[in-house]
Design an enzyme around this catalytic site. Structure first.
Site, mmCIF file in Angstrom:
data_model
loop_
_atom_site.group_PDB
_atom_site.id
_atom_site.type_symbol
_atom_site.label_atom_id
_atom_site.label_comp_id
_atom_site.label_asym_id
_atom_site.label_seq_id
_atom_site.Cartn_x
_atom_site.Cartn_y
_atom_site.Cartn_z
ATOM 1 N N LYS A 1 0.837 -1.209 0.000
ATOM 2 C CA LYS A 1 0.000 0.000 0.000
ATOM 3 C C LYS A 1 0.871 1.259 0.000
ATOM 4 O O LYS A 1 0.675 2.165 -0.794
ATOM 5 C CB LYS A 1 -0.943 0.009 1.219
ATOM 6 N N ARG B 1 -10.231 0.509 8.426
ATOM 7 C CA ARG B 1 -9.782 -0.857 8.693
ATOM 8 C C ARG B 1 -10.831 -1.673 9.429
ATOM 9 O O ARG B 1 -10.604 -2.843 9.718
ATOM 10 C CB ARG B 1 -8.556 -0.787 9.606
ATOM 11 N N ARG C 1 11.610 -6.060 5.046
ATOM 12 C CA ARG C 1 11.425 -4.602 4.862
ATOM 13 C C ARG C 1 12.405 -3.812 5.729
ATOM 14 O O ARG C 1 12.656 -4.154 6.876
ATOM 15 C CB ARG C 1 9.998 -4.200 5.251
ATOM 16 N N ARG D 1 10.924 -1.954 11.204
ATOM 17 C CA ARG D 1 9.823 -1.399 11.988
ATOM 18 C C ARG D 1 9.585 -2.265 13.223
ATOM 19 O O ARG D 1 9.740 -3.478 13.152
ATOM 20 C CB ARG D 1 8.563 -1.371 11.106
ATOM 21 N N ARG E 1 -0.768 -9.382 13.179
ATOM 22 C CA ARG E 1 -1.334 -8.348 12.290
ATOM 23 C C ARG E 1 -2.135 -9.005 11.165
ATOM 24 O O ARG E 1 -3.166 -8.478 10.738
ATOM 25 C CB ARG E 1 -0.209 -7.469 11.717
HETATM 26 P P1 AP5 Z 1 4.839 -1.635 1.961
HETATM 27 O O1 AP5 Z 1 4.545 -0.779 0.770
HETATM 28 O O2 AP5 Z 1 5.566 -1.026 3.097
HETATM 29 O O3 AP5 Z 1 3.499 -2.384 2.456
HETATM 30 P P2 AP5 Z 1 2.221 -1.834 3.211
HETATM 31 O O4 AP5 Z 1 1.033 -2.467 2.557
HETATM 32 O O5 AP5 Z 1 2.247 -0.341 3.291
HETATM 33 O O6 AP5 Z 1 2.448 -2.538 4.625
HETATM 34 P P3 AP5 Z 1 2.300 -1.968 6.104
HETATM 35 O O7 AP5 Z 1 3.065 -2.912 6.984
HETATM 36 O O8 AP5 Z 1 2.658 -0.529 6.169
HETATM 37 O O9 AP5 Z 1 0.771 -2.155 6.332
HETATM 38 P P4 AP5 Z 1 0.017 -2.216 7.651
HETATM 39 O O10 AP5 Z 1 -1.364 -2.049 7.157
HETATM 40 O O11 AP5 Z 1 0.251 -3.432 8.475
HETATM 41 O O12 AP5 Z 1 0.685 -1.066 8.549
HETATM 42 P P5 AP5 Z 1 0.255 0.417 8.917
HETATM 43 O O13 AP5 Z 1 1.473 1.248 8.956
HETATM 44 O O14 AP5 Z 1 -0.889 0.876 8.081
HETATM 45 O O15 AP5 Z 1 5.667 -2.906 1.413
HETATM 46 C C1 AP5 Z 1 6.114 -3.937 2.287
HETATM 47 C C2 AP5 Z 1 7.480 -4.469 1.824
HETATM 48 O O16 AP5 Z 1 7.323 -5.146 0.576
HETATM 49 C C3 AP5 Z 1 8.531 -3.384 1.580
HETATM 50 O O17 AP5 Z 1 9.773 -3.862 1.981
HETATM 51 C C4 AP5 Z 1 8.503 -3.150 0.051
HETATM 52 O O18 AP5 Z 1 9.761 -2.744 -0.437
HETATM 53 C C5 AP5 Z 1 8.107 -4.528 -0.459
HETATM 54 N N1 AP5 Z 1 7.245 -4.465 -1.658
HETATM 55 C C6 AP5 Z 1 6.178 -3.630 -1.846
HETATM 56 N N2 AP5 Z 1 5.599 -3.878 -3.043
HETATM 57 C C7 AP5 Z 1 6.302 -4.927 -3.594
HETATM 58 C C8 AP5 Z 1 6.170 -5.672 -4.812
HETATM 59 N N3 AP5 Z 1 5.202 -5.394 -5.693
HETATM 60 N N4 AP5 Z 1 7.049 -6.672 -5.020
HETATM 61 C C9 AP5 Z 1 8.027 -6.967 -4.128
HETATM 62 N N5 AP5 Z 1 8.208 -6.307 -2.967
HETATM 63 C C10 AP5 Z 1 7.339 -5.297 -2.695
HETATM 64 O O19 AP5 Z 1 -0.333 0.228 10.399
HETATM 65 C C11 AP5 Z 1 0.508 -0.052 11.502
HETATM 66 C C12 AP5 Z 1 -0.291 -0.113 12.794
HETATM 67 O O20 AP5 Z 1 -0.915 1.171 13.071
HETATM 68 C C13 AP5 Z 1 -1.463 -1.113 12.836
HETATM 69 O O21 AP5 Z 1 -1.042 -2.401 13.167
HETATM 70 C C14 AP5 Z 1 -2.362 -0.468 13.922
HETATM 71 O O22 AP5 Z 1 -1.887 -0.725 15.218
HETATM 72 C C15 AP5 Z 1 -2.202 1.015 13.644
HETATM 73 N N6 AP5 Z 1 -3.226 1.522 12.689
HETATM 74 C C16 AP5 Z 1 -2.984 2.072 11.463
HETATM 75 N N7 AP5 Z 1 -4.142 2.411 10.852
HETATM 76 C C17 AP5 Z 1 -5.142 2.084 11.706
HETATM 77 C C18 AP5 Z 1 -6.559 2.167 11.644
HETATM 78 N N8 AP5 Z 1 -7.189 2.664 10.572
HETATM 79 N N9 AP5 Z 1 -7.281 1.716 12.711
HETATM 80 C C19 AP5 Z 1 -6.675 1.213 13.809
HETATM 81 N N10 AP5 Z 1 -5.331 1.079 13.923
HETATM 82 C C20 AP5 Z 1 -4.559 1.517 12.889
HETATM 83 MG MG MG Z 2 2.410 1.055 4.891
#
Ligand code: AP5
Ligand code: MG
Length: 224
Positions: free
Chosen positions: A16, A91, A130, A163, A174
Site C-alpha cells: 500500500k 480498517r 522490509r 519497523r 497483524r
Molecule cells: P509496503 O509498501 O511497506 O506495504 P504496506 O502495505 O504499506 O504494509 P504496512 O506494513 O505498512 O501495512 P500495515 O497495514 O500493516 O501497517 P500500517 O502502517 O498501516 O511494502 C512492504 C514491503 O514489501 C517493503 O519492503 C517493500 O519494499 C516490499 N514491496 C512492496 N511492493 C512490492 C512488490 N510489488 N514486489 C516486491 N516487494 C514489494 O499500520 C501499523 C499499525 O498502526 C497497525 O497495526 C495499527 O496498530 C495502527 N493503525 C494504522 N491504521 C489504523 C486504523 N485505521 N485503525 C486502527 N489502527 C490503525
Molecule cells: Mg504502509
C-alpha cells in the site's frame, strides 16, 4: 477535473505504502497513511502517540474513535479539496461508516477503493525483509528492492531500520487482525460498486500501471 478520493486497502505488506508513493507523484494528491501518522505521534510522544503505542506494538488496531477523528479532520481540510489518498484507513466497519458519513456530510463521495492483495506467505516474506529509513520512512526490501549502499537510504542517506511491528510474532498477529477485522470491508466496498482489485504480487511498476489504467477508465466513464 473531478476530485479523486481514493482508499488503499489490503493486508499488511501488500504494498500500500509503495503504491501510494507512486500515486502521490502521479496525481499530486495529499496522502494520509494512518500507520505513518500514528508512528510520528509515538515518536513525538504526543497524547495520540501515548494512547496508540501499546496497541501498535502488539499489532492490534487502535480504537476506532481515536483514529476516526484523525482522518476526518484531514479529509475535511483545504489541501484535500481536490481529493486524497487514504492508506490503512478504514480498517473496520465502524471506520468505514464514519468515513462514509463524513464524506456525505461534505457532499462528497469516494472515487474507488483499491484493493492490493497478497497471500499470507508473501506478506511474511515482504515484512521480514522490509527496511525503512529513520528520517522519512522511505521503504526498501533487502531482497526485492535493496538500497545502493547496504543499510542506508538512497534518498537521504539516513540509517535503515526494521519497523518495531515487523517482528515475526507481531506480523502473524497483524495478519490475523486483518483477516478478522479488515477483510469484511472488501465486501462492503464491493457492494457499493467501489472496489477495484490488484494483484500485489506483481512488480511495483506493474501494479502502478494497472492502478493508473483503472483510474483513467473510471475518469473517462465519469465524463461520459
Ligand atoms: P509496503 O509498501 O511497506 O506495504 P504496506 O502495505 O504499506 O504494509 P504496512 O506494513 O505498512 O501495512 P500495515 O497495514 O500493516 O501497517 P500500517 O502502517 O498501516 O511494502 C512492504 C514491503 O514489501 C517493503 O519492503 C517493500 O519494499 C516490499 N514491496 C512492496 N511492493 C512490492 C512488490 N510489488 N514486489 C516486491 N516487494 C514489494 O499500520 C501499523 C499499525 O498502526 C497497525 O497495526 C495499527 O496498530 C495502527 N493503525 C494504522 N491504521 C489504523 C486504523 N485505521 N485503525 C486502527 N489502527 C490503525
Ligand atoms: Mg504502509
Amino acid at each position: 477535473m473531478s476530485e479523486l478520493n481514493l482508499i488503499l486497502l489490503g493486508p499488511p505488506g501488500a504494498g500500500k505504502g509503495t503504491q501510494a508513493a507512486r500515486l502521490r507523484d502521479d496525481f499530486d494528491l495529499p496522502y494520509y497513511a494512518t500507520g505513518d501518522i500514528l508512528r510520528a505521534a509515538v515518536k513525538e510522544e504526543s497524547e495520540l502517540g501515548e494512547e496508540a503505542k501499546s496497541y501498535m506494538d502488539k499489532g492490534d488496531l487502535v480504537p476506532d474513535d481515536l483514529i476516526c477523528r484523525v482522518v476526518v479532520e484531514r479529509v475535511d481540510s483545504e489541501e484535500a479539496r481536490d481529493g486524497f489518498i487514504l492508506d490503512g484507513f478504514p480498517r473496520t466497519e465502524p471506520q468505514a461508516e464514519a468515513l462514509d458519513q463524513a464524506l456525505s456530510g461534505l457532499g462528497r463521495r469516494l472515487t474507488a477503493t483499491l484493493l492490493i492483495d497478497a497471500s499470507d506467505d508473501e506478506v511474511i516474506r515482504r515484512l521480514s525483509g522490509r527496511r525503512v529509513c529513520k528520517d522519512k520512512g522511505h521503504t526498501y526490501h533487502v531482497e526485492f528492492d535493496p538500497p545502493k549502499n547496504e543499510g542506508f537510504c538512497d534518498q537521504d542517506g539516513s540509517a535503515l531500520q526494521q519497523r518495531d511491528d515487523d517482528e515475526p510474532e507481531t506480523i502473524k498477529h497483524r495478519l490475523e487482525v486483518f483477516h478478522k477485522q479488515t477483510k469484511p470491508l472488501v465486501e462492503h466496498y464491493e457492494q457499493e460498486g467501489l472496489l477495484r482489485r490488484f494483484d500485489g504480487t506483481r512488480s511495483p511498476d506493474e501494479v502502478n500501471g494497472h492502478i493508473r489504467a483503472t483510474l483513467a477508465t473510471l475518469r473517462l466513464e465519469e465524463e461520459l
